[in-house]
Design a protein around this motif. Structure first.
Motif, PDB file in Angstrom:
ATOM      1  N   GLU A 172      20.859 -11.612  24.823  1.00 61.25           N
ATOM      2  CA  GLU A 172      21.652 -12.075  24.100  1.00 61.25           C
ATOM      3  C   GLU A 172      22.248 -13.456  25.483  1.00 61.25           C
ATOM      4  O   GLU A 172      21.546 -14.126  26.366  1.00 61.25           O
ATOM      5  CB  GLU A 172      23.351 -11.213  24.627  1.00 61.25           C
ATOM      6  N   ILE A 173      23.452 -14.247  25.006  1.00 58.40           N
ATOM      7  CA  ILE A 173      23.649 -15.898  26.088  1.00 58.40           C
ATOM      8  C   ILE A 173      24.812 -15.033  26.699  1.00 58.40           C
ATOM      9  O   ILE A 173      25.408 -14.433  26.653  1.00 58.40           O
ATOM     10  CB  ILE A 173      24.232 -16.551  25.217  1.00 58.40           C
ATOM     11  N   THR A 199      18.380 -17.352  29.359  1.00 62.66           N
ATOM     12  CA  THR A 199      17.869 -18.099  30.277  1.00 62.66           C
ATOM     13  C   THR A 199      16.943 -17.892  30.601  1.00 62.66           C
ATOM     14  O   THR A 199      16.236 -18.120  31.674  1.00 62.66           O
ATOM     15  CB  THR A 199      19.233 -18.932  30.678  1.00 62.66           C
ATOM     16  N   GLU A 200      16.698 -16.114  30.509  1.00 65.60           N
ATOM     17  CA  GLU A 200      15.611 -15.394  32.100  1.00 65.60           C
ATOM     18  C   GLU A 200      14.297 -15.052  31.184  1.00 65.60           C
ATOM     19  O   GLU A 200      13.410 -14.264  32.022  1.00 65.60           O
ATOM     20  CB  GLU A 200      16.163 -13.802  32.130  1.00 65.60           C
ATOM     21  N   LEU A 201      14.358 -15.261  30.231  1.00 69.19           N
ATOM     22  CA  LEU A 201      13.091 -15.757  29.780  1.00 69.19           C
ATOM     23  C   LEU A 201      11.876 -16.767  29.996  1.00 69.19           C
ATOM     24  O   LEU A 201      12.085 -17.513  30.273  1.00 69.19           O
ATOM     25  CB  LEU A 201      12.410 -15.365  27.902  1.00 69.19           C
ATOM     26  N   ILE A 228      23.824 -15.208  18.324  1.00 71.25           N
ATOM     27  CA  ILE A 228      24.857 -15.985  17.549  1.00 71.25           C
ATOM     28  C   ILE A 228      23.990 -17.567  18.026  1.00 71.25           C
ATOM     29  O   ILE A 228      24.040 -18.152  18.929  1.00 71.25           O
ATOM     30  CB  ILE A 228      26.007 -15.646  17.237  1.00 71.25           C
ATOM     31  N   PHE A 229      23.075 -17.887  16.607  1.00 71.94           N
ATOM     32  CA  PHE A 229      22.774 -19.105  16.713  1.00 71.94           C
ATOM     33  C   PHE A 229      24.567 -20.013  16.573  1.00 71.94           C
ATOM     34  O   PHE A 229      24.072 -21.423  17.519  1.00 71.94           O
ATOM     35  CB  PHE A 229      22.549 -19.951  15.589  1.00 71.94           C
ATOM     36  N   LEU A 234      26.167 -24.544  20.549  1.00 73.49           N
ATOM     37  CA  LEU A 234      27.282 -25.363  21.838  1.00 73.49           C
ATOM     38  C   LEU A 234      26.730 -25.160  22.993  1.00 73.49           C
ATOM     39  O   LEU A 234      27.026 -25.869  24.064  1.00 73.49           O
ATOM     40  CB  LEU A 234      29.008 -24.301  21.328  1.00 73.49           C
ATOM     41  N   ARG A 235      26.179 -23.922  23.147  1.00 70.34           N
ATOM     42  CA  ARG A 235      25.729 -23.740  24.998  1.00 70.34           C
ATOM     43  C   ARG A 235      24.342 -24.653  25.560  1.00 70.34           C
ATOM     44  O   ARG A 235      23.461 -24.768  25.087  1.00 70.34           O
ATOM     45  CB  ARG A 235      25.332 -22.606  25.094  1.00 70.34           C
ATOM     46  N   THR A 236      24.447 -26.405  24.958  1.00 75.76           N
ATOM     47  CA  THR A 236      23.861 -27.234  25.656  1.00 75.76           C
ATOM     48  C   THR A 236      23.886 -26.842  26.949  1.00 75.76           C
ATOM     49  O   THR A 236      22.649 -27.984  27.333  1.00 75.76           O
ATOM     50  CB  THR A 236      24.158 -28.925  25.404  1.00 75.76           C
TER      51      THR A 236
END
Length: 396
Positions: A172-173, A199-201, A228-229, A234-236
């Motif tokens: 998830e984000i 971000t942890e992958l 969810i894309f 949106l999360r640039t």
């Protein structure tokens, strides 16, 4: 029977008991869910249960059509396409509004998503209700005669597919900031898989890794995808070490492509008594003169984002990408739940799991939203329009 349980519940309900119920839910992880908990479950009659099953079967028959992927390829062209798509979706969440038509109660398909919902939370919510209202042991949230232990086993098989649990992750984000985070924590506790932020992958060639609590790199073999894309786009600000479009040596519990294939995109293609008249905006020949009887929805948004309930001609004309919107006939939600101070509307989400080798999905459990507002599933600003999450219970 339904009237009997409603009378029993309402007689036992108090504001203090409701607060104790909420405190019990919050006690598992020391926080209160950010979404509103409804005061009551929804008691579902055998007749309504039969209708829900019929409606689900009609929808599933359409999804099982041999040319289903050809019919829905356009949904991927309009969005993201992720490699290594499997033969069918792993999860189905099917939303029915409880409506009135010609004087009769009938469920009407509002939306459908090939994406997981609150599977782990709902089963725990059932246990909380039974603790505070012991007579609810007579009822069940399951469509078949399974018990909670079997429910969790089915869910675990679908999520893990026999992989070691350390090699399966819930992705998830920023999961700790999501409204549905309580479901993630129940999944981690009950299924035993770690929760990982995108971000942890770590990507190495075609493989993905995450670091466990000992700071060891652990191979990811299967992803229970909750990303969810819409939000990801949106999360640039996020710094990812991989892309969903990469060729990866990983399995998906809920391949991302199914989020787009099984969505509002298919609603215009569905015909039958449980389905609502829906038109893709790009195929609308003329704007209806009775727009007050329609709702405008973006195809791929989530949680009611972008829905226009009071549609105007200007709203429609202002949309440039008309292939990304639908115009849907409004339905007459029936205030069906008898609260101590009036009647309340309901929408039932049927939660299905489609295990890898099965020919069809299994109808498992449900999620119910209750509202006094005009529309369920959209956030309202007024207290009289509250939306509350709960679950439906069937007589055993």
């Amino acid at each position: 029977m339904i009237a009997k349980y409603r009378k029993l519940f309402n007689a036992q309900f108090t504001a203090n008991k409701y607060q104790e119920f909420k405190d019990d839910v919050a006690s598992d992880f020391d926080f209160m869910p950010t979404f509103r908990l409804a005061e009551t479950p929804f008691f579902i009659s055998n007749e309504l249960k039969t209708q829900l099953i019929e409606g689900c079967n009609d929808l599933i028959a359409f999804i099982q059509k041999e040319d289903f992927k050809n019919l829905t390829n356009k949904s991927l062209e309009l969005n993201h396409q992720v490699p290594n798509e499997d033969d069918h979706a792993t999860f189905l969440a099917i939303d029915f509004g409880i409506c009135e038509e010609d004087g009769f109660i009938i469920p009407k398909l509002i939306e459908v998503q090939g994406f997981p919902s609150l599977y782990n939370y709902q089963i725990n919510l059932y246990e909380k209700f039974k603790t505070h209202y012991p007579f609810l042991n007579d009822l069940s949230p399951f469509f078949t005669s399974i018990e909670p232990q079997e429910y969790n086993a089915i869910l675990e098989e679908a999520i893990c597919n026999k992989h070691p649990k350390e090699n399966v992750i819930l992705l998830e984000i920023e999961p700790e900031k999501q409204n549905t985070k309580i479901d993630f924590y129940y999944c981690q506790r009950d299924i035993g898989i770690p929760i990982v932020c995108v971000t942890e992958l770590i990507k190495k060639d075609k493989q993905l890794f995450y670091k466990n609590e000992k700071n060891e790199e652990i191979r990811v073999k299967r992803i229970y995808n909750r990303v969810i894309f819409d939000e990801l786009d949106l999360r640039t600000d996020l710094n990812l070490n991989f892309h969903f479009s990469d060729e990866l040596d990983v399995e998906w519990a809920g391949h991302p492509n199914w989020f787009f294939r099984i969505s509002k995109f298919i609603l215009p293609l569905l015909k039958g008594k449980y389905f609502i008249e829906t038109t893709l905006l790009s195929e609308l020949k003329e704007i209806p003169i009775d727009l007050e009887n329609y709702v405008l929805k973006p195809l791929f948004s989530f949680s009611g984002t972008g829905v226009v309930f009071h549609v105007t001609t200007e709203d429609i004309e202002a949309i440039i990408e008309k292939e990304l919107y639908i115009l849907q006939k409004k339905v007459n939600y029936l205030p069906i739940v008898q609260s101590p101070d009036g009647k309340v509307k309901a929408e039932i989400r049927v939660l299905c799991v489609w295990k890898k080798e099965d020919a069809a999905p299994t109808l498992l459990c449900n999620l119910v939203r209750l509202s006094r507002g005009e529309m369920i599933g959209v956030k309202f600003n007024h207290d009289k329009d509250w939306v509350g999450g709960t679950l439906g219970l069937f007589v055993r």
